[in-house]
Motif scaffolding. Structure first.
Motif, mmCIF file in Angstrom:
data_model
loop_
_atom_site.group_PDB
_atom_site.id
_atom_site.type_symbol
_atom_site.label_atom_id
_atom_site.label_comp_id
_atom_site.label_asym_id
_atom_site.label_seq_id
_atom_site.Cartn_x
_atom_site.Cartn_y
_atom_site.Cartn_z
ATOM 1 N N SER A 53 0.861 -1.172 0.000
ATOM 2 C CA SER A 53 0.000 0.000 0.000
ATOM 3 C C SER A 53 0.899 1.224 0.000
ATOM 4 O O SER A 53 1.858 1.301 0.783
ATOM 5 C CB SER A 53 -0.906 -0.004 1.238
ATOM 6 N N MET A 54 0.607 2.188 -0.888
ATOM 7 C CA MET A 54 1.435 3.372 -1.025
ATOM 8 C C MET A 54 0.797 4.563 -0.310
ATOM 9 O O MET A 54 -0.413 4.798 -0.428
ATOM 10 C CB MET A 54 1.639 3.710 -2.499
ATOM 11 N N ARG A 55 1.615 5.324 0.431
ATOM 12 C CA ARG A 55 1.148 6.576 1.032
ATOM 13 C C ARG A 55 1.080 7.672 -0.023
ATOM 14 O O ARG A 55 0.174 8.493 -0.043
ATOM 15 C CB ARG A 55 2.076 6.967 2.179
ATOM 16 N N ASP A 56 2.068 7.685 -0.892
ATOM 17 C CA ASP A 56 2.100 8.567 -2.054
ATOM 18 C C ASP A 56 3.032 7.922 -3.066
ATOM 19 O O ASP A 56 3.503 6.810 -2.862
ATOM 20 C CB ASP A 56 2.539 10.001 -1.685
ATOM 21 N N GLU A 57 3.306 8.594 -4.169
ATOM 22 C CA GLU A 57 4.093 7.975 -5.236
ATOM 23 C C GLU A 57 5.493 7.579 -4.797
ATOM 24 O O GLU A 57 6.085 6.640 -5.340
ATOM 25 C CB GLU A 57 4.194 8.920 -6.439
ATOM 26 N N ALA A 58 6.054 8.270 -3.811
ATOM 27 C CA ALA A 58 7.441 8.037 -3.413
ATOM 28 C C ALA A 58 7.593 7.264 -2.111
ATOM 29 O O ALA A 58 8.708 6.948 -1.724
ATOM 30 C CB ALA A 58 8.178 9.374 -3.293
ATOM 31 N N ASN A 59 6.472 6.952 -1.446
ATOM 32 C CA ASN A 59 6.577 6.346 -0.122
ATOM 33 C C ASN A 59 5.573 5.214 0.071
ATOM 34 O O ASN A 59 4.381 5.369 -0.248
ATOM 35 C CB ASN A 59 6.341 7.398 0.964
ATOM 36 N N LEU A 60 6.067 4.094 0.608
ATOM 37 C CA LEU A 60 5.199 2.994 0.980
ATOM 38 C C LEU A 60 4.549 3.289 2.329
ATOM 39 O O LEU A 60 5.155 3.922 3.196
ATOM 40 C CB LEU A 60 5.978 1.687 1.095
ATOM 41 N N GLU A 61 3.330 2.807 2.490
ATOM 42 C CA GLU A 61 2.648 2.880 3.780
ATOM 43 C C GLU A 61 2.713 1.545 4.511
ATOM 44 O O GLU A 61 2.948 1.491 5.710
ATOM 45 C CB GLU A 61 1.176 3.258 3.582
ATOM 46 N N ALA A 62 2.502 0.445 3.754
ATOM 47 C CA ALA A 62 2.434 -0.871 4.389
ATOM 48 C C ALA A 62 2.738 -1.951 3.367
ATOM 49 O O ALA A 62 2.673 -1.726 2.150
ATOM 50 C CB ALA A 62 1.049 -1.099 4.994
ATOM 51 N N VAL A 63 3.042 -3.128 3.880
ATOM 52 C CA VAL A 63 3.198 -4.334 3.065
ATOM 53 C C VAL A 63 2.131 -5.327 3.510
ATOM 54 O O VAL A 63 1.880 -5.490 4.715
ATOM 55 C CB VAL A 63 4.608 -4.934 3.235
ATOM 56 N N PHE A 64 1.489 -5.988 2.562
ATOM 57 C CA PHE A 64 0.507 -7.024 2.857
ATOM 58 C C PHE A 64 1.193 -8.389 2.882
ATOM 59 O O PHE A 64 2.051 -8.677 2.026
ATOM 60 C CB PHE A 64 -0.607 -7.030 1.811
ATOM 61 N N VAL A 65 0.807 -9.223 3.840
ATOM 62 C CA VAL A 65 1.350 -10.572 3.933
ATOM 63 C C VAL A 65 0.208 -11.565 4.088
ATOM 64 O O VAL A 65 -0.826 -11.249 4.681
ATOM 65 C CB VAL A 65 2.341 -10.721 5.108
ATOM 66 N N GLU A 66 0.398 -12.754 3.527
ATOM 67 C CA GLU A 66 -0.532 -13.865 3.706
ATOM 68 C C GLU A 66 0.087 -14.869 4.667
ATOM 69 O O GLU A 66 1.247 -15.246 4.521
ATOM 70 C CB GLU A 66 -0.816 -14.550 2.362
ATOM 71 N N THR A 67 -0.704 -15.292 5.664
ATOM 72 C CA THR A 67 -0.218 -16.243 6.664
ATOM 73 C C THR A 67 -1.287 -17.307 6.912
ATOM 74 O O THR A 67 -2.420 -17.202 6.428
ATOM 75 C CB THR A 67 0.091 -15.536 8.001
ATOM 76 N N LYS A 68 -0.949 -18.314 7.711
ATOM 77 C CA LYS A 68 -1.941 -19.312 8.104
ATOM 78 C C LYS A 68 -3.040 -18.702 8.961
ATOM 79 O O LYS A 68 -4.109 -19.292 9.117
ATOM 80 C CB LYS A 68 -1.257 -20.453 8.857
ATOM 81 N N SER A 69 -2.771 -17.545 9.533
ATOM 82 C CA SER A 69 -3.783 -16.843 10.332
ATOM 83 C C SER A 69 -4.604 -15.871 9.507
ATOM 84 O O SER A 69 -5.490 -15.189 10.041
ATOM 85 C CB SER A 69 -3.106 -16.080 11.477
#
Length: 462
Positions: free
Chosen positions: A142-158
């Motif tokens: 997920s991007m906060r703006d064009e130059a900066n990430l806000e978050a990374v998504f991960v898939e887990t068993k939970s």
């Protein structure tokens, strides 16, 4: 593809918020997470397997390359810092071999047991204060703006989660995070052809007295078998003993697509086919060893690793691209973060092509060459992105430069610099591209790193 499906919108829970999020637990990721945490940043490392080590464990590489360089004719360990801490922990577990010479003594590598590496990596990160999330597959950003990430998504068993951070370090090897964030990248020498992957093998039941220096004769024995009509995937075999002299490792396979080109490690279908082909080549090589190589008559496969060994996929374009000429000319950079002492090792169709730094071709030349190139901070800075660093084989390098600096020694160097620099940027309320660079070099040196700077003490000979 069979069309598309529309998924329902969803609200993804945020699992954690940290200062530095490191993606990938290979040598670069280990060094990055440990260094960031030791520098005071709240750090989390995310790894898809249930253990750390990257290609060194998941792909069964079982030896460190690039820790050493041929410095003016003398082999010296030139990668220290976090790497030195990890080596000491592996050694304390009884899993580290002494460095062994390659190519007539022109360079050295160092073998280890994968189980000891896994445990030592756990210990290293626990001691640093970094936290680890295993069994988590990176699934998007997920991007906060064009130059900066806000978050990374991960898939887990939970389930699926988001992890927010102030600074991100992509040590995935494939540059997954950088690619999702929109960073430009290249693949291969001509935009699509990359180095060929391999399936590594661990072999038990070897009679070390009868095997002797089998590594020196196995290529000729393979040529004799080829003359009789037997087919091997590649030349340039590597067959070497591990810490326990009855256990050896083999690096001899090469994995290609049906059209003969290299398997793409970012293509799920190609990866799936390559896994089975690698096991087929391993079984074939074992039959050859038992039949033709003295000391291997009763040998057996101890282990085939969880995945094939991928050497090259995406190379993220940064503020500087390390080139093959930089490697061959032993280049220096004002923004050095450490050094690479490994030669160009390009895995081409059916063979391995080696190209050595200038001045190391002859005995006279070895006395004149320092044998290593410096690695610049700018190669870790993806173009157009402010809060993302890349470290490891997906950092900014040309195909030829990556053919040298993709090995574990250089990955440790890049990772330690990325983690230290990320924490420093946050402490200075800045971004990695605009940190006070002298402070980074000073901190790296105080933490044991060798930068190859003028006046810096040369590491002791091995």
């Amino acid at each position: 593809m069979f069309g598309t499906l529309t998924e329902s919108p969803r609200q993804t829970p945020v699992l954690d918020e940290v200062d530095v999020l490191v993606l990938g637990g290979g040598p670069a990721g280990l060094a990055a997470a440990a260094s960031a945490a030791q520098s005071g940043a709240r750090t989390l490392l995310v790894e898809r397997y249930g253990f750390l080590g990257g290609m060194g464990t998941a792909a069964g590489v079982t030896n460190f390359c690039g820790l050493h360089a041929n410095v003016h004719g003398t082999l010296r360990q030139v990668v220290h810092g976090v790497a030195g801490d990890l080596l000491s922990r592996i050694d304390a577990l009884g899993g580290l071999n002494t460095p062994h010479l390659l190519f007539g003594g022109r360079i050295a590598a160092q073998a280890y047991d994968t189980a000891a590496f896994k445990i030592a990596a756990d210990e290293l990160l626990a001691a640093s204060g970094a936290r680890v999330l295993l069994h988590a597959w990176i699934a998007g950003v997920s991007m906060r703006d064009e130059a900066n990430l806000e978050a990374v998504f991960v898939e887990t068993k939970s389930g699926r989660f988001a992890i927010r951070a102030r600074c991100f370090i992509d040590c995935t090897g494939d540059g997954d995070v950088a690619a999702w964030a929109g960073a430009p990248y290249e693949k291969g020498a001509d935009g699509h052809e990359m180095m060929y992957p391999s399936t590594m093998m661990r072999i038990g039941g070897v009679n070390p007295e009868h095997a002797g220096e089998a590594w020196a004769s196995v290529a000729a024995l393979m040529e004799q078998a080829s003359a009789r009509g037997e087919r091997f995937a590649r030349k340039g075999p590597i067959l070497r003993p591990q810490k326990n002299s009855t256990e050896w490792r083999a690096n001899v396979s090469q994995l290609a697509r049906p059209d003969g080109g290299p398997v793409d490690g970012t293509d799920a279908l190609q990866l799936s086919a390559a896994e089975a082909e690698g096991r087929r080549q391993a079984a074939h090589f074992m039959r050859f060893l038992r039949r033709d190589v003295p000391g291997f008559e009763q040998a057996y496969l101890v282990d085939l690793p969880p995945q094939i060994g991928v050497r090259e996929t995406r190379r993220v374009l940064g503020d500087y691209q390390l080139s093959e000429q930089d490697v061959l000319s032993c280049a220096s950079f004002d923004d050095s973060i450490g050094v690479n002492g490994w030669m160009v090792e390009e895995h081409v169709a059916g063979n391995v092509s080696f190209r050595w730094p200038h001045g190391t071709e002859t005995a006279e030349g070895r006395a004149a060459s320092r044998g290593y190139n410096q690695l610049p901070w700018r190669m870790l800075l993806p173009r157009g992105l402010d809060n993302l660093l890349t470290a490891g084989r997906c950092a900014s390098m040309t195909h030829g430069g990556q053919s040298a600096a993709r090995v574990s020694g250089s990955c440790f160097v890049m990772g330690q610099a990325a983690g230290t620099g990320a924490a420093l940027a946050l402490a200075q309320n800045s971004v990695p591209r605009r940190i006070e660079f002298a402070a980074l070099q000073s901190q790296l040196q105080s933490n044991g790193a060798f930068l190859g700077l003028e006046g810096e003490n040369t590491p002791n000979a091995i």
